[in-house]
Design a protein around this motif. Structure first.
Motif: not given
Length: 315
Positions: A75-84, A278-286
């Motif tokens: 959900e964070r990725f889908f709502h991210s300003p970088y997604f589109t 950014d050391h956000n492993v879970s976010y990058s894995s998603a």
């Protein structure tokens, strides 16, 4: 309602027949065994790590003890300003590379196959195969050097004819063209090898019969050579569509800078930025899991479409 009684003898016969076939094909099983083992070790065992995408991963707690967060990072990725921008850049680059690069090895193989001078044919093959063995780092260094506004040979030629030097790598309007066409130049010869193999299977008798009937070289290519490589081209097209969102990381990253970031930020580089920087492993894995799922859906869809239209498919 009557139940069919199963005969133990039939089951025993089936098992015996299966074991006999296994014994006959032992050399073939041994031949594929190393590939199966390596695939299991490096592709299936690491799949337990997919759960990182659904957890707030902490290295101290491990995979199973890290808190479960469900679809939070998706959900964070889908709502991210970088997604589109990230998805659109990836799709544009993939479709551009597919449309521009997929037909060229086919055309090259057909043209060179009809070339009758064997000596020059081998020289052309060697020259076109050579760029494939240049490493990505060296290739990107060559591109940056050749297109440099101060010492680049391309700008020297432009200035020789009265033009002004252009900073190609700083202009986002040129970046996609540089990426795609340099990749076509590097991989065109090597990609045509499989088509040469398919053309080698065409019976010379078909060509001889067509020539006796008055067929021209163009007609030989159109009615004999091209149909013979259509199944191979279809399979390669399916595989290419199945990796539509998997733009190679190395080349994009090495050609990327702050001035062209708006068109060069793709899923692979964004995943690297999020996970390693950014050391956000879970976010990058998603993000990586989302990429894999979309590629799998594209592969299945294109495979079914190709099966219905041409009867050629992976399965």
């Amino acid at each position: 309602m009557k139940m069919k009684s199963s005969n133990p003898n039939d089951t025993t016969r089936k098992k015996t027949g299966f074991m006999k076939k296994m014994k006959v094909d032992i050399p073939l099983w041994l031949f594929v065994l190393p590939g199966m083992v390596l695939t299991f070790i490096f592709s299936y065992i690491p799949m337990y790590g997919v759960q990182i995408a659904f957890r707030n991963y902490n290295a101290k707690l491990g995979f199973f003890n890290s808190p479960w967060v469900g679809l939070k990072y998706f959900e964070r990725f889908f709502h991210s300003p970088y997604f589109t921008d990230t998805i659109s850049n990836t799709l544009i680059l993939s479709v551009y590379a597919l449309i521009a690069g997929f037909p060229i090895p086919i055309l090259f193989a057909l043209m060179l196959n009809s070339f009758r001078h064997k000596r020059y044919k081998k020289i052309i093959q060697t020259v076109t195969y050579a760029p494939n063995f240049i490493s990505t780092v060296v290739m990107c260094g060559m591109i940056v050097l050749f297109l440099s506004p101060s010492v680049g040979v391309v700008n020297h030629i432009i200035e020789f004819f009265g033009g002004d030097a252009i900073n190609f790598m700083a202009n986002k309007n040129y970046w996609r063209h540089i990426y795609v066409w340099s990749g076509i130049w590097q991989g065109m010869g090597w990609s045509s090898v499989i088509y040469f193999a398919a053309l080698a299977g065409v019976s010379p008798e078909l060509h001889e019969a067509a020539v006796m009937d008055g067929a021209s070289k163009f007609q030989l290519v159109r009615y004999i050579d091209f149909p013979s490589i259509v199944p191979t081209a279809t399979i390669l097209l399916i595989l290419s569509c199945g990796s539509m969102l998997s733009i190679g990381f190395e080349k994009v990253f090495l050609l990327q800078n702050d001035l062209n970031l708006s068109v060069s930020q793709v899923i692979s580089t964004y995943t690297y930025q999020v996970g390693m920087v950014d050391h956000n492993v879970s976010y990058s894995s998603a993000i990586g899991l989302f990429n894999s799922v979309v590629n799998a859906i594209l592969l299945i869809t294109v495979n079914k479409t190709a099966d219905k239209l041409s009867g050629v498919s992976l399965w």
